[in-house]
Design a protein around this motif. Sequence first.
Motif, PDB file in Angstrom:
ATOM      1  N   GLU A   1      -1.280  15.789  13.274  1.00  0.00           N
ATOM      2  CA  GLU A   1      -0.664  16.839  12.449  1.00  0.00           C
ATOM      3  C   GLU A   1      -1.623  17.299  11.365  1.00  0.00           C
ATOM      4  OE1 GLU A   1       3.485  16.763  11.104  1.00  0.00           O
ATOM      5  OE2 GLU A   1       3.690  14.894  12.242  1.00  0.00           O
ATOM      6  N   ALA A   2      -2.393  16.377  10.843  1.00  0.00           N
ATOM      7  CA  ALA A   2      -3.378  16.728   9.806  1.00  0.00           C
ATOM      8  C   ALA A   2      -4.412  17.692  10.374  1.00  0.00           C
ATOM      9  CB  ALA A   2      -4.048  15.476   9.273  1.00  0.00           C
ATOM     10  N   ALA A   3      -4.843  17.443  11.617  1.00  0.00           N
ATOM     11  CA  ALA A   3      -5.812  18.347  12.260  1.00  0.00           C
ATOM     12  C   ALA A   3      -5.224  19.737  12.431  1.00  0.00           C
ATOM     13  CB  ALA A   3      -6.243  17.760  13.608  1.00  0.00           C
ATOM     14  N   ASP A   4      -3.947  19.782  12.861  1.00  0.00           N
ATOM     15  CA  ASP A   4      -3.285  21.090  13.007  1.00  0.00           C
ATOM     16  C   ASP A   4      -3.177  21.796  11.656  1.00  0.00           C
ATOM     17  OD1 ASP A   4      -2.994  20.677  15.713  1.00  0.00           O
ATOM     18  OD2 ASP A   4      -0.943  19.875  15.539  1.00  0.00           O
ATOM     19  N   ALA A   5      -2.829  21.023  10.629  1.00  0.00           N
ATOM     20  CA  ALA A   5      -2.689  21.612   9.292  1.00  0.00           C
ATOM     21  C   ALA A   5      -4.025  22.152   8.788  1.00  0.00           C
ATOM     22  CB  ALA A   5      -2.135  20.570   8.322  1.00  0.00           C
ATOM     23  N   ILE A   6      -5.111  21.421   9.085  1.00  0.00           N
ATOM     24  CA  ILE A   6      -6.435  21.904   8.679  1.00  0.00           C
ATOM     25  C   ILE A   6      -6.753  23.223   9.379  1.00  0.00           C
ATOM     26  CG2 ILE A   6      -8.914  21.434   8.843  1.00  0.00           C
ATOM     27  CD1 ILE A   6      -8.240  18.468   8.406  1.00  0.00           C
ATOM     28  N   ASP A   7      -6.413  23.307  10.666  1.00  0.00           N
ATOM     29  CA  ASP A   7      -6.643  24.560  11.403  1.00  0.00           C
ATOM     30  C   ASP A   7      -5.835  25.711  10.785  1.00  0.00           C
ATOM     31  OD1 ASP A   7      -8.386  23.376  13.164  1.00  0.00           O
ATOM     32  OD2 ASP A   7      -6.842  22.950  14.683  1.00  0.00           O
ATOM     33  N   GLU A   8      -4.585  25.438  10.453  1.00  0.00           N
ATOM     34  CA  GLU A   8      -3.737  26.489   9.867  1.00  0.00           C
ATOM     35  C   GLU A   8      -4.239  26.888   8.480  1.00  0.00           C
ATOM     36  OE1 GLU A   8      -1.244  28.165  11.131  1.00  0.00           O
ATOM     37  OE2 GLU A   8      -1.150  27.082  13.042  1.00  0.00           O
ATOM     38  N   PHE A   9      -4.645  25.890   7.695  1.00  0.00           N
ATOM     39  CA  PHE A   9      -5.166  26.182   6.357  1.00  0.00           C
ATOM     40  C   PHE A   9      -6.461  26.995   6.453  1.00  0.00           C
ATOM     41  CE2 PHE A   9      -7.383  24.656   2.373  1.00  0.00           C
ATOM     42  CZ  PHE A   9      -6.589  25.407   1.511  1.00  0.00           C
ATOM     43  N   ALA A  10      -7.330  26.622   7.389  1.00  0.00           N
ATOM     44  CA  ALA A  10      -8.561  27.395   7.601  1.00  0.00           C
ATOM     45  C   ALA A  10      -8.233  28.809   8.064  1.00  0.00           C
ATOM     46  CB  ALA A  10      -9.446  26.688   8.628  1.00  0.00           C
ATOM     47  N   GLY A  11      -7.210  28.924   8.923  1.00  0.00           N
ATOM     48  CA  GLY A  11      -6.788  30.255   9.368  1.00  0.00           C
ATOM     49  C   GLY A  11      -6.284  31.101   8.220  1.00  0.00           C
ATOM     50  N   TYR A  12      -5.550  30.459   7.303  1.00  0.00           N
ATOM     51  CA  TYR A  12      -5.068  31.188   6.119  1.00  0.00           C
ATOM     52  C   TYR A  12      -6.234  31.676   5.265  1.00  0.00           C
ATOM     53  CZ  TYR A  12      -3.054  32.061   1.537  1.00  0.00           C
ATOM     54  OH  TYR A  12      -2.718  32.654   0.354  1.00  0.00           O
ATOM     55  N   LEU A  13      -7.203  30.792   5.020  1.00  0.00           N
ATOM     56  CA  LEU A  13      -8.353  31.178   4.202  1.00  0.00           C
ATOM     57  C   LEU A  13      -9.163  32.288   4.865  1.00  0.00           C
ATOM     58  CD1 LEU A  13      -9.627  27.653   3.043  1.00  0.00           C
ATOM     59  CD2 LEU A  13      -8.283  29.311   1.727  1.00  0.00           C
ATOM     60  N   ARG A  14      -9.333  32.180   6.181  1.00  0.00           N
ATOM     61  CA  ARG A  14     -10.091  33.202   6.899  1.00  0.00           C
ATOM     62  C   ARG A  14      -9.362  34.548   6.855  1.00  0.00           C
ATOM     63  NH1 ARG A  14     -10.820  30.419  10.928  1.00  0.00           N
ATOM     64  NH2 ARG A  14      -8.974  31.027  12.129  1.00  0.00           N
ATOM     65  N   SER A  15      -8.051  34.532   7.108  1.00  0.00           N
ATOM     66  CA  SER A  15      -7.268  35.774   7.088  1.00  0.00           C
ATOM     67  C   SER A  15      -7.243  36.380   5.687  1.00  0.00           C
ATOM     68  CB  SER A  15      -5.830  35.505   7.558  1.00  0.00           C
ATOM     69  OG  SER A  15      -5.807  35.067   8.893  1.00  0.00           O
ATOM     70  N   SER A  16      -7.102  35.521   4.668  1.00  0.00           N
ATOM     71  CA  SER A  16      -7.084  36.021   3.291  1.00  0.00           C
ATOM     72  C   SER A  16      -8.402  36.699   2.936  1.00  0.00           C
ATOM     73  CB  SER A  16      -6.833  34.865   2.314  1.00  0.00           C
ATOM     74  OG  SER A  16      -5.554  34.337   2.486  1.00  0.00           O
ATOM     75  N   THR A  17      -9.511  36.063   3.337  1.00  0.00           N
ATOM     76  CA  THR A  17     -10.827  36.640   3.034  1.00  0.00           C
ATOM     77  C   THR A  17     -11.008  37.977   3.730  1.00  0.00           C
ATOM     78  OG1 THR A  17     -11.757  34.424   2.815  1.00  0.00           O
ATOM     79  CG2 THR A  17     -13.306  36.234   3.114  1.00  0.00           C
ATOM     80  N   ASP A  18     -10.594  38.058   5.000  1.00  0.00           N
ATOM     81  CA  ASP A  18     -10.717  39.317   5.748  1.00  0.00           C
ATOM     82  C   ASP A  18      -9.875  40.419   5.108  1.00  0.00           C
ATOM     83  OD1 ASP A  18     -12.414  38.073   7.500  1.00  0.00           O
ATOM     84  OD2 ASP A  18     -10.885  37.720   9.039  1.00  0.00           O
ATOM     85  N   LEU A  19      -8.650  40.082   4.752  1.00  0.00           N
ATOM     86  CA  LEU A  19      -7.758  41.092   4.168  1.00  0.00           C
ATOM     87  C   LEU A  19      -8.211  41.490   2.771  1.00  0.00           C
ATOM     88  CD1 LEU A  19      -4.218  39.834   5.285  1.00  0.00           C
ATOM     89  CD2 LEU A  19      -5.596  41.646   6.286  1.00  0.00           C
ATOM     90  N   MET A  20      -8.806  40.546   2.042  1.00  0.00           N
ATOM     91  CA  MET A  20      -9.279  40.857   0.697  1.00  0.00           C
ATOM     92  C   MET A  20     -10.365  41.927   0.728  1.00  0.00           C
ATOM     93  SD  MET A  20      -8.421  39.763  -2.341  1.00  0.00           S
ATOM     94  CE  MET A  20      -7.826  38.108  -2.064  1.00  0.00           C
ATOM     95  N   ASN A  21     -11.129  41.954   1.827  1.00  0.00           N
ATOM     96  CA  ASN A  21     -12.216  42.928   1.943  1.00  0.00           C
ATOM     97  C   ASN A  21     -11.771  44.247   2.556  1.00  0.00           C
ATOM     98  OD1 ASN A  21     -14.153  41.145   0.890  1.00  0.00           O
ATOM     99  ND2 ASN A  21     -14.432  40.162   2.879  1.00  0.00           N
ATOM    100  N   ALA A  22     -10.487  44.363   2.926  1.00  0.00           N
ATOM    101  CA  ALA A  22      -9.983  45.594   3.540  1.00  0.00           C
ATOM    102  C   ALA A  22      -9.812  46.671   2.484  1.00  0.00           C
ATOM    103  CB  ALA A  22      -8.651  45.322   4.239  1.00  0.00           C
ATOM    104  N   ASP A  23     -10.354  47.858   2.758  1.00  0.00           N
ATOM    105  CA  ASP A  23     -10.254  48.972   1.812  1.00  0.00           C
ATOM    106  C   ASP A  23      -9.057  49.869   2.100  1.00  0.00           C
ATOM    107  OD1 ASP A  23     -12.566  48.245   0.425  1.00  0.00           O
ATOM    108  OD2 ASP A  23     -13.850  49.236   1.904  1.00  0.00           O
TER     109      ASP A  23
END
Length: 427
Positions: free
Chosen positions: A268-290
């Motif tokens: 479950e910890a591995a899955d949570a790390i994947d989801e947390f990384a997905g959140y950070l990646r999505s947040s970074t991508d959306l933050m750069n959206a104009d």
Amino acid sequence: MTTLQYIHFSIELWGAFFCLISAVIISINKDFDRKGSYKLIALMLNSALLMVSDAMAWFFRGNLSETGYYIVRIANFAAFFFGFLTMPLVAEYVTHIISKRSGINGLYWKYIEWVLFLIGTAVLIANSFKEFLYTFDERNTYYRLPFGILPGVIAFTGIVITLGVVVGYIRYLRPFEKIATVIYLVLPVVAVVVQSFKYGVSFTYLSLVISSLMLFFSFVVNHTQYHAEKERKLAEERIRLFNRQIQPHFMFNSLSVIKHLCRKSPDEAADAIDEFAGYLRSSTDLMNADDCVPIERELDLVKHYTYMQQKRFGDSIKYEFNIEDTQFKIPPFSVQTMVENAIEHGLRKSGAANGIITVTTYQKSNAHYVEISDNGSGFDTHILDDETQTEHIGINNTKARLGLMCHGALSINSNADGTTVTIRIEE
């Protein structure tokens, strides 16, 4: 044709061309003011038809062929008709500007302009049966009859009425709009007076087209200023959004959840790390959206976010996604902010053990909708009108970005049984 005919024909065709180009430019930039754009497009197209009609009347004047006979009569009738139609179309556009900025909806003077248009049209039709305004001689040349000044009187009346209204509400017009409106009011009046004494030159029609083009130029100026202001506000919102998103609370809580899962359940910890990384990646991508982003990208972020929150709060909070429509775009973090608000200010405040947050998307008529609902404690929506409050600032920021980025709207229905936030995006 005579030299005067060639001059009129050339000038009016060029006028029609510029009016058509103006209509195309307005259509491309109608995101600035959709309703006002359509009204101004109608005015530009009417001005183009007015110019073409009068150009054809001048071109075929004196033409003794059967074709020339009919074209001269139809073109003169059309020129008068579109000339009268200019008055209510300008009134519609100016009324829209004043109402939009003042919030006053009872500006009925435009209907007077429509009545004058109908009177003018009735007079034209009557002249077709019993000539009293104008006629044509044996050389197929137009000339005015004793009551030929009547169209000018009708136009003059409409302009004077418009002048009175504009003077009363001129404080709602921007500097260039004031100039354009004054030119619209003054130039045709001068043209009507001049043409009453100087017959043979279409001063009135030319003045109407010039006046309409001035309104177009004011539209361009407003559009430029609007986008400059929009960029400034979006830059400010982006900074506020960035500062909000990098707040460490969610990060620390997520890391604490992952730490706990590492001891309890490594899988479950591995899955949570994947989801947390997905959140950070999505947040970074959306933050750069104009600009607005596809709703799928926003929902992807929300699902990463809700996964981590469910790991944190367990079964006390559940999430449901009813996704029926994905063919639209939305400002970044719009849904995520509303879901976060529902958790922090709805479910956690109520202390309910069976909290549910539902995200629904659907299409209705010509609009796309996103609904974020919860069964929390609800809140008094009037607090959003207080600009000094900070508890629900995410809602006001999202509402502002919806309006700025995609002409969207946000509404809230909240009571003791929960809160529903509805986001509406026009096609």
